[in-house]
Design an enzyme around this catalytic site. Structure first.
Site, PDB file in Angstrom:
ATOM      1  N   PHE A   1       0.857  -1.178   0.000  1.00 43.77           N
ATOM      2  CA  PHE A   1       0.000   0.000   0.000  1.00 43.77           C
ATOM      3  C   PHE A   1       0.897   1.232   0.000  1.00 43.77           C
ATOM      4  O   PHE A   1       1.605   1.496   0.973  1.00 43.77           O
ATOM      5  CB  PHE A   1      -0.933   0.063   1.206  1.00 43.77           C
ATOM      6  CG  PHE A   1      -1.827   1.282   1.158  1.00 43.77           C
ATOM      7  CD1 PHE A   1      -2.969   1.276   0.391  1.00 43.77           C
ATOM      8  CD2 PHE A   1      -1.484   2.441   1.829  1.00 43.77           C
ATOM      9  CE1 PHE A   1      -3.774   2.410   0.290  1.00 43.77           C
ATOM     10  CE2 PHE A   1      -2.281   3.581   1.748  1.00 43.77           C
ATOM     11  CZ  PHE A   1      -3.429   3.564   0.977  1.00 43.77           C
TER      12      PHE A   1
ATOM     13  N   LYS B   1       2.647  11.509   6.795  1.00 44.79           N
ATOM     14  CA  LYS B   1       1.775  11.318   7.948  1.00 44.79           C
ATOM     15  C   LYS B   1       2.279  12.044   9.199  1.00 44.79           C
ATOM     16  O   LYS B   1       2.008  13.214   9.377  1.00 44.79           O
ATOM     17  CB  LYS B   1       1.545   9.831   8.203  1.00 44.79           C
ATOM     18  CG  LYS B   1       0.729   9.162   7.089  1.00 44.79           C
ATOM     19  CD  LYS B   1       0.191   7.832   7.487  1.00 44.79           C
ATOM     20  CE  LYS B   1      -0.538   7.142   6.333  1.00 44.79           C
ATOM     21  NZ  LYS B   1      -1.758   7.828   5.893  1.00 44.79           N
TER      22      LYS B   1
ATOM     23  N   ASP C   1       9.474   2.993   1.781  1.00 41.84           N
ATOM     24  CA  ASP C   1       8.280   3.774   2.099  1.00 41.84           C
ATOM     25  C   ASP C   1       8.043   3.682   3.603  1.00 41.84           C
ATOM     26  O   ASP C   1       7.503   2.696   4.105  1.00 41.84           O
ATOM     27  CB  ASP C   1       7.082   3.223   1.323  1.00 41.84           C
ATOM     28  CG  ASP C   1       5.807   4.028   1.577  1.00 41.84           C
ATOM     29  OD1 ASP C   1       5.760   4.778   2.569  1.00 41.84           O
ATOM     30  OD2 ASP C   1       4.847   3.871   0.801  1.00 41.84           O
TER      31      ASP C   1
END
Length: 408
Positions: free
Chosen positions: A148, A262, A233
């Site tokens: 993801f 984030k 990531d």
């Protein structure tokens, strides 16, 4: 908590009001949050919930951390946006400190996590053409199944989640998908056209899947030997979540490029960044990539405050110490409705006996008991509380999980 903005409408009415005006691209739990502080949120009726999701790690430092709110307020009174057409007085300091924190040379500031991934892909391809000498338009990037990395058109092109992909083609070419945690498959997929291997050190949306010891070090060795980049990531796994600043540090691995987002915005503004070596990020030249809001003064001010919190190491240590509490607590639930779990730091994927309900159903039952979590898929739920959570709060949440599972 400060008082919420006044509304005369309750949760049910507000939820109904969203139906005709909001695109249905989310299926949120039926709770309407009006205010929050630390690890706790409160709905419009005044009911409190322990937040065990933390905005998918965007709220690593809790809701409205005083140092981050203060930094935002100070900057709001001075300057919020210039665009990158001009310099601003906050960006250089932010970039210097973020590079030092992550042990890298250069920073490419962006906004969202998906934007950081897209930027990382562009940088890897440019490096492949300018430095490695891959023929034009032939660069490939190897990714892992069940990944993801976001939901842009290019990113869903290499997703294996049909919900994310179906109906959004034609897809962007240039990606090869291999099983996660499989070095032999990865080696077979890398060739002279490979620009980079792009992976999550821990696969969050897949259920907090943690690779075998040595996998990340193996990816690093393989990419060096094959002459391609290792792009990690760390948008969900980074910035203290797993007990280190970066999850790759559990194996003392240094990728060529790290993608951050984030938590970098402290739960206040969207902030992301691509950080890496000068050899790689140095391939970009004026006009080849950009972002109007990337590196804006408000984002840089909040991002600098986030880095300051992490520079002490206190949050990383806290995540590691409380991670032991989380793992030990989950271990006691195996056989009591939990069939398995994976945890690192304050991050866990918990597999619930499917006979007791789906992950969504378990999340709804926990919500009714004052605990907010979210499912990933099937009967798996994720736990990712703010790093400010206490051991007592963790124990209470696990006790509630046991109650929900054993009374189902």
């Amino acid at each position: 908590m400060t008082a919420p903005a006044r509304t005369d409408r309750g949760s049910e009415e507000l939820i109904r009001a969203e139906e005709p005006v909001l695109a249905h691209n989310y299926h949120p739990l039926p709770v309407v949050v009006a205010r929050a502080e630390g690890a706790w949120v409160e709905d419009v009726e005044g009911r409190r919930y322990l937040d065990m999701l933390a905005g998918y790690s965007a709220l690593n430092f809790g809701h409205r951390h005083p140092a981050l709110i203060e930094a935002a307020h100070r900057q709001l009174d001075r300057l919020t946006l210039t665009s990158r057409a001009f310099h601003n007085d906050r960006l250089a300091g932010f970039a210097e400190r973020l590079a030092a924190l992550t042990g890298t040379d250069m920073v490419l500031p962006m906004n969202t996590g998906a934007e950081a991934v897209e930027s990382g892909i562009k940088v890897a391809r440019k490096w492949a053409y300018d430095v490695k000498g891959v023929p034009a338009d032939r660069a490939t990037i190897v990714v892992a199944a069940d990944n993801f990395h976001g939901r842009t058109t290019t990113i869903v092109s290499f997703s294996t989640d049909e919900t994310a992909r179906s109906g959004f083609g034609p897809f962007t070419p240039g990606f090869r998908i291999v099983p996660y945690n499989d070095l032999a498959a990865l080696e077979a997929a890398v060739d002279e056209t490979t620009a980079a291997v792009l992976i999550e050190p821990i696969q969050g949306e897949a259920g907090v899947l943690i690779p075998d010891d040595g996998y990340l070090a193996g990816v690093r060795e393989l990419t060096r030997r094959k002459g391609c980049l290792f792009v990690a990531d760390e948008i969900q796994s980074g910035l203290g979540r797993t007990g280190h600043t970066l999850a790759v540090q559990h194996e003392a691995v240094v990728p060529d490029v790290v993608l951050l987002g984030k938590a970098l915005g402290g739960g206040i503004v969207p902030v992301s960044a691509v950080v890496g070596s000068r050899e790689v990020l140095g391939v970009l030249h004026p006009g080849e990539h950009g972002s109007t809001f990337g590196g804006n003064p408000l984002a840089a001010a909040v991002g600098t405050a986030v880095v300051e919190l992490l520079e002490t190491g206190a949050f990383q240590r806290r995540a590691a110490e409380l991670g032991t509490v989380l793992r030990e607590g989950l271990a006691t639930l195996v056989g009591k409705g939990v069939v398995g779990f994976r945890a690192r730091g304050l991050w866990a994927g918990v597999d619930v006996d499917p006979a007791l309900g789906s992950g969504r159903e378990i999340s709804e039952r926990l919500m009714r008991e004052g605990i907010l979590v979210k499912d990933t898929h099937g009967s798996t739920i994720r736990l990712a509380p703010p790093l400010t959570v206490t051991a007592e709060e963790l124990a209470g949440a696990l006790g509630t999980l046991e109650k929900v599972l054993t009374s189902s």
